[in-house]
Design an enzyme around this catalytic site. Sequence first.
Site, PDB file in Angstrom:
ATOM      1  N   ASP A  92      44.119  42.016  43.435  1.00  0.00           N
ATOM      2  CA  ASP A  92      42.929  41.577  42.691  1.00  0.00           C
ATOM      3  C   ASP A  92      42.725  42.516  41.494  1.00  0.00           C
ATOM      4  O   ASP A  92      42.693  43.740  41.658  1.00  0.00           O
ATOM      5  CB  ASP A  92      41.727  41.662  43.657  1.00  0.00           C
ATOM      6  CG  ASP A  92      40.489  40.956  43.136  1.00  0.00           C
ATOM      7  OD1 ASP A  92      40.627  40.066  42.277  1.00  0.00           O
ATOM      8  OD2 ASP A  92      39.390  41.299  43.614  1.00  0.00           O
ATOM      9  N   ASP A 114      44.899  41.512  35.002  1.00  0.00           N
ATOM     10  CA  ASP A 114      43.651  41.240  34.291  1.00  0.00           C
ATOM     11  C   ASP A 114      43.700  41.912  32.924  1.00  0.00           C
ATOM     12  O   ASP A 114      43.186  43.013  32.732  1.00  0.00           O
ATOM     13  CB  ASP A 114      42.454  41.742  35.108  1.00  0.00           C
ATOM     14  CG  ASP A 114      41.136  41.395  34.423  1.00  0.00           C
ATOM     15  OD1 ASP A 114      41.182  40.842  33.301  1.00  0.00           O
ATOM     16  OD2 ASP A 114      40.071  41.668  34.999  1.00  0.00           O
ATOM     17  N   GLU A 151      43.749  36.292  33.338  1.00  0.00           N
ATOM     18  CA  GLU A 151      42.324  36.012  33.079  1.00  0.00           C
ATOM     19  C   GLU A 151      42.081  35.943  31.584  1.00  0.00           C
ATOM     20  O   GLU A 151      42.558  36.779  30.821  1.00  0.00           O
ATOM     21  CB  GLU A 151      41.434  37.100  33.701  1.00  0.00           C
ATOM     22  CG  GLU A 151      39.955  36.895  33.347  1.00  0.00           C
ATOM     23  CD  GLU A 151      38.988  37.741  34.168  1.00  0.00           C
ATOM     24  OE1 GLU A 151      39.274  37.980  35.355  1.00  0.00           O
ATOM     25  OE2 GLU A 151      37.960  38.149  33.607  1.00  0.00           O
ATOM     26  N   HIS A 195      30.620  39.889  39.101  1.00  0.00           N
ATOM     27  CA  HIS A 195      30.866  40.445  40.437  1.00  0.00           C
ATOM     28  C   HIS A 195      29.569  40.991  41.032  1.00  0.00           C
ATOM     29  O   HIS A 195      28.651  41.351  40.306  1.00  0.00           O
ATOM     30  CB  HIS A 195      31.880  41.586  40.368  1.00  0.00           C
ATOM     31  CG  HIS A 195      33.264  41.127  40.029  1.00  0.00           C
ATOM     32  ND1 HIS A 195      34.038  41.712  39.071  1.00  0.00           N
ATOM     33  CD2 HIS A 195      34.021  40.129  40.552  1.00  0.00           C
ATOM     34  CE1 HIS A 195      35.210  41.104  38.995  1.00  0.00           C
ATOM     35  NE2 HIS A 195      35.224  40.130  39.884  1.00  0.00           N
TER      36      HIS A 195
HETATM   37  P1  13P Z   1      31.891  38.394  44.354  1.00  0.00           P
HETATM   38  O1  13P Z   1      31.371  39.738  44.008  1.00  0.00           O
HETATM   39  O2  13P Z   1      31.001  37.298  43.833  1.00  0.00           O
HETATM   40  O3  13P Z   1      32.158  38.221  45.798  1.00  0.00           O
HETATM   41  O4  13P Z   1      33.285  38.199  43.579  1.00  0.00           O
HETATM   42  C1  13P Z   1      34.466  38.763  44.070  1.00  0.00           C
HETATM   43  C2  13P Z   1      35.576  38.690  43.089  1.00  0.00           C
HETATM   44  O5  13P Z   1      35.551  37.989  42.097  1.00  0.00           O
HETATM   45  C3  13P Z   1      36.771  39.518  43.381  1.00  0.00           C
HETATM   46  O6  13P Z   1      37.721  39.463  42.360  1.00  0.00           O
HETATM   47  O1  G3H Z   2      36.618  42.714  41.737  1.00  0.00           O
HETATM   48  C1  G3H Z   2      35.701  42.809  42.526  1.00  0.00           C
HETATM   49  C2  G3H Z   2      35.923  42.825  43.974  1.00  0.00           C
HETATM   50  O2  G3H Z   2      34.708  42.556  44.617  1.00  0.00           O
HETATM   51  C3  G3H Z   2      36.567  44.102  44.445  1.00  0.00           C
HETATM   52  O3  G3H Z   2      35.665  45.140  44.354  1.00  0.00           O
HETATM   53  O4  G3H Z   2      36.909  46.941  43.132  1.00  0.00           O
HETATM   54  O5  G3H Z   2      34.941  47.453  44.608  1.00  0.00           O
HETATM   55  O6  G3H Z   2      37.127  46.761  45.605  1.00  0.00           O
HETATM   56  P1  G3H Z   2      36.199  46.672  44.425  1.00  0.00           P
HETATM   57 ZN    ZN Z   3      37.041  39.308  40.387  1.00  0.00          ZN
END
Ligand code: 13P
Ligand code: G3H
Ligand code: ZN
Length: 341
Positions: A92, A114, A151, A195
């Site tokens: 992610d 990203d 993205e 987020h």
């Molecule tokens: P949320 O914070 O809305 O759960 O989004 C998570 C997200 O987009 C992780 O990449």
């Molecule tokens: O990108 C947002 C996700 O909720 C992951 O959050 O970077 O705190 O693990 P994090």
């Molecule tokens: Zn995200």
Amino acid sequence: MRRAGSLAPMPLATLRQVLDEAARGGYGVGAFNVNNMEQLQGIVDAAVETNSPVIVQASRGAIAYAGPNYLRHLIIAASESAPRIPLVLHLDHGDKPETCLMAIELGFTSVMMDGSLLADGKTPSDYEYNVAVTREVVEAAHAKGVSVEGELGTLGGIEDGHGSGEVHLTDPDQAVEFVERTGIDALAVAIGTSHGAYKFTKPPDGEVLAMNLIEEIHQRLPETHLVMHGSSSVPKELVDEINRYGGEIAPTWGVPVEEIQLGIRHGVRKINVDTDARLAMTGAIRKVFAGDKGEFDPRKYLAPARDAMKAVYVERMTQFGQAGHAGDYEPLTLDEMRERY
Ligand code: 13P
Ligand code: G3H
Ligand code: ZN
């Protein structure tokens, strides 16, 4: 169809295959963030119970928190425990090509580059930078059969000013060119979500949540899998549960599930949800502590936390439509994916 009766652990599935199948079936697939064993168990238990393919995603923060080896072996344990579930392991918000390459080496079957932000993860980048880093990752990843999410546009609420300049929301014309120039498998679009728990100060309408953009982008790019980030719904019950047991979460609104379902009808295939599980976990732990101030056995609060997260995952898997589809296909190996794309 998948081989009947096969009990051998499945190879991890790729994002491309799982989203291609979702597009064929007209459903969305939740991408749930994982940081520890209880979260992963909650996700996998929910996928088994609902017979769902599922995307498990780890951020750089998650990899740093759990440690790459622990994370890798947790996923192996998950796929061995649920051999019939197509399971994608996705990075992610990769911040730079090196991070994506590291994830591929670790065994991730999908990465997000990203490039909408510079490598500091904060400063919006320019378009040519985004194209260049994303293309670089696609070339390296596809050579190994691994999928790539890019993205375009930057996340951030329209309400808080981040999205008010049109530069931050995804531009449909640019999206067409971006997909063509990068060769990505999935495109994360910026439509006014952000987020975390504080997305909107009232139930969102078309002024702050630009679902019309999804429709437009899908019309222009009908073959591209769209991704919605910041898609937690921030249910009032979960916030209330935290506050009932001593928390202080201010009133807030997330993305209504019906809006996500509308998105799914217009090409959204991957839906990122992290915050809702965090809220569920926190509420469950607070409840245990409030009920017994002398409790100090972690299993006594982590088991209810796992159950509470599982309930969220089951609900989302059902609402997004992935439930019931785990047995529709057999995950292809990375070599098979490499030959195909
Ligand atoms: P949320 O914070 O809305 O759960 O989004 C998570 C997200 O987009 C992780 O990449
Ligand atoms: O990108 C947002 C996700 O909720 C992951 O959050 O970077 O705190 O693990 P994090
Ligand atoms: Zn995200």
